[in-house]
Design a protein around this motif. Structure first.
Motif, short mmCIF file in Angstrom:
data_model
loop_
_atom_site.label_atom_id
_atom_site.label_comp_id
_atom_site.label_asym_id
_atom_site.label_seq_id
_atom_site.Cartn_x
_atom_site.Cartn_y
_atom_site.Cartn_z
N ARG A 479 0.76 -1.17 -0.16
CA ARG A 479 0.06 -0.06 0.07
C ARG A 479 0.90 1.23 0.06
NH1 ARG A 479 -2.95 -3.87 -0.48
NH2 ARG A 479 -4.87 -4.20 0.20
N LEU A 480 1.99 1.29 0.78
CA LEU A 480 2.89 2.31 0.80
C LEU A 480 3.40 2.65 -0.52
CD1 LEU A 480 4.71 1.82 4.44
CD2 LEU A 480 2.86 3.63 3.65
N ALA A 481 3.84 1.54 -1.33
CA ALA A 481 4.54 1.82 -2.48
C ALA A 481 3.60 2.14 -3.65
CB ALA A 481 4.87 0.29 -2.93
N ASP A 482 2.29 1.99 -3.33
CA ASP A 482 1.12 2.28 -4.17
C ASP A 482 0.84 3.69 -3.99
OD1 ASP A 482 1.06 -0.01 -5.73
OD2 ASP A 482 -0.81 -0.57 -4.37
N GLY A 483 1.52 4.51 -2.91
CA GLY A 483 1.24 5.97 -2.67
C GLY A 483 0.39 6.27 -1.45
N ALA A 484 -0.01 5.15 -0.59
CA ALA A 484 -0.82 5.39 0.51
C ALA A 484 -0.09 6.09 1.50
CB ALA A 484 -1.50 4.20 0.84
N THR A 485 -0.69 6.83 2.34
CA THR A 485 -0.11 7.31 3.79
C THR A 485 0.15 5.94 4.68
OG1 THR A 485 -2.12 7.68 4.75
CG2 THR A 485 -1.23 9.60 3.68
#
Length: 512
Positions: A479-485
């Motif tokens: 999720r972080l790699a996809d840009g999520a906080t």
């Protein structure tokens, strides 16, 4: 009728200590007599399970922490109250450790969970998980910190109304000058209550030992198994994201956060007296040591039995209520428990059992029962084979346990193999863990096919090199790699976890 706040206040008065200690010593002497007379011997091994759960809002867009109404706890006698208003515990009746035993354990746990979910209402559900991470609308800090002062005591708003909980909480607050610290990677803060312990949920398998003279062998072997068994079961790598310090780097957190935060959370919530109460216990030389350790433990919040309304004088345990209360605050990661319910074909209520306490609640009932089977089978197998694992120094066993909490299956574990050789090779360690778990169950009459079936969900984790904590970390990483906080990544991971846990038979299916 005396209320819970009045009882808590009585517990904390100086004049309560002396009569409590006098009764404690008398009851410990009684238990030693029972032990010496052979009255704690039973006909066979038996197993039981405590499985803690928590409540969240229902629906794919919900899953925020929710409270459980007090009247909920009358729906099934297997479901009992726990520390937080969001907590509950599902208990199985003990059964003989014989073929059919794990099926009965599974049915009891699944039925209790199903009835609980039905009774709690359409807007909430119960989750089999090790740590809640989606806070209620008011926020985690506000929820865990809310309190009032009544009659000189601090009363946590979201703590279940219980004099024992109130007294322990105020005992700790007195030791910490009113602020209980919590310090884990990404979180450094304090709370006006021990309620942050209710972040975490766990299971506690119980193993009744029929030969009381052999109890130390099982107890000391259990200490050596803590590292490997915890490594297979880790399930709590994240806190609620609104508890993390401002400005924390999410990628650094992923690298630093332990696989099993429950260990640190529980220890830090109550370890504030001279001698830490939550820790790996020392080895015991005799079964009576299990009694003496409880007596010697630091005293928290003593209660006198005659304060209770409707005290039952008929049961075996009713003959040592102050000892039972003290044992209830003896929070070692492995401990002895005397007394209990009669077990058909395995003994009456006069028994001694080993309670294995460091394990986080698993994603599904099948996972929890598999871990119960692994624990019981492993201890029986090691002792039956006279395996030399107890030659591993206690300090190395303790270090392995904390290494597993930190690094999960990647931990640097230590072991003594069947040939008496020291090893840190994970392949050797886990091969023996499953080999001797199989042996222990086979000794009790389980067929090979059933052993494969009941151990399968946990063994698959070693085969596929993944545990629930690893799945959670990898899901957040994606999720972080996809840009999520960080907050969004943890929330989305948790929602996916809840969906999977309620729609699959075991965690192993998540890895296909």
């Amino acid at each position: 009728m005396t209320g819970p706040i009045d009882l808590a206040a009585r517990s904390l008065r100086t004049e309560t200590t002396a009569p409590f200690r006098e009764r404690l010593h008398e009851q410990a002497a009684f238990l030693r007599e029972q032990l010496d007379a052979g009255r704690l011997e039973t006909a066979d091994f038996a197993i039981g399970l405590e499985m803690e759960v928590y409540a969240v809002g229902a629906g794919d867009d919900g899953h925020a922490l929710a409270t459980i109404p007090a009247d909920f706890f009358g729906v099934d006698d297997r479901i009992s109250k726990e520390l937080g208003l969001h907590n509950a515990e599902i208990n199985t009746d003990p059964v003989a450790l014989r073929p059919g035993g794990f099926e009965r354990q599974s049915t009891a746990a699944a039925t209790g969970l199903e009835r609980g979910r039905e009774a709690i209402g359409d807007d909430r559900t119960l989750v089999t998980d090790a740590m809640w991470t989606i806070p209620p609308a008011r926020g985690s800090d506000a929820y865990l910190s809310a309190h009032e002062t009544r009659d000189g005591l601090t009363i946590a708003t979201h703590m279940r109304s219980n004099p024992r909980y109130y007294a322990i909480d105020n005992e700790v607050l007195d030791l910490t000058d009113g602020a209980v610290p919590l310090d884990v990677p990404g979180v450094s803060r304090s709370f006006p209550s021990i309620l942050f312990e209710s972040l975490a949920t766990s299971i506690q398998p119980h193993l009744q030992i029929p030969d009381v003279g052999a109890f130390p062998a099982y107890f000391n072997a259990a200490i050596r198994t803590l590292g490997p068994v915890l490594a297979l079961s880790t399930n709590a790598p994240f806190m609620p994201p609104d508890l993390y310090d401002d400005g924390i780097d999410p990628w650094d957190l992923l690298e630093e956060t332990p696989h099993e935060l429950r260990i640190a959370v529980f220890e830090q919530s109550v370890n504030h007296s001279e001698h830490p109460k939550v820790r790996v216990p020392d080895d015991i030389a005799t079964t009576a040591d299990g009694i003496d350790r409880v007596v010697a433990d630091d005293l928290y919040a003593p209660f006198l039995a005659d304060w209770a309304n409707g005290h039952d004088d008929e049961t075996f345990s009713a003959q040592f209520p102050e000892f039972e209360h003290k044992r209830g605050t003896y929070w070692r990661w492995v401990r002895a428990v005397i007394g209990g319910d009669p077990v058909p074909e395995a003994g009456d209520e006069r028994s001694i059992r080993l309670e294995y306490r460091p394990l986080p609640t698993q994603p599904t009932v099948a996972d929890n029962i598999s871990l119960q089977a692994l624990t019981a089978g492993l201890l029986l197998g090691l002792v039956d084979a006279e395996h030399p694992v107890t030659e591993l120094p206690w300090t190395d066993a303790r270090d392995s346990f904390y290494a597993a909490a930190e690094d999960g299956l990647g931990a640097d574990l230590q072991w003594v193999d069947a040939d008496g050789e020291r090893t840190t090779d994970s392949e050797t360690i886990f091969a023996e863990v499953f080999e001797y778990a199989r042996r222990g169950l086979a000794v009790q009459g389980f067929a090979d096919s059933r052993i494969d079936e009941v151990l399968g969900p946990i063994e698959a984790r070693w085969t596929q090199q993944s545990t629930p904590s690893q799945w959670k970390r990898e899901t957040v990483r994606r999720r972080l790699a996809d840009g999520a906080t960080l907050e969004r990544a943890i929330r989305e991971m948790q929602r996916e976890y809840v969906r999977h846990s309620q729609r699959t038979d075991s965690f192993a299916e998540w890895l296909d």
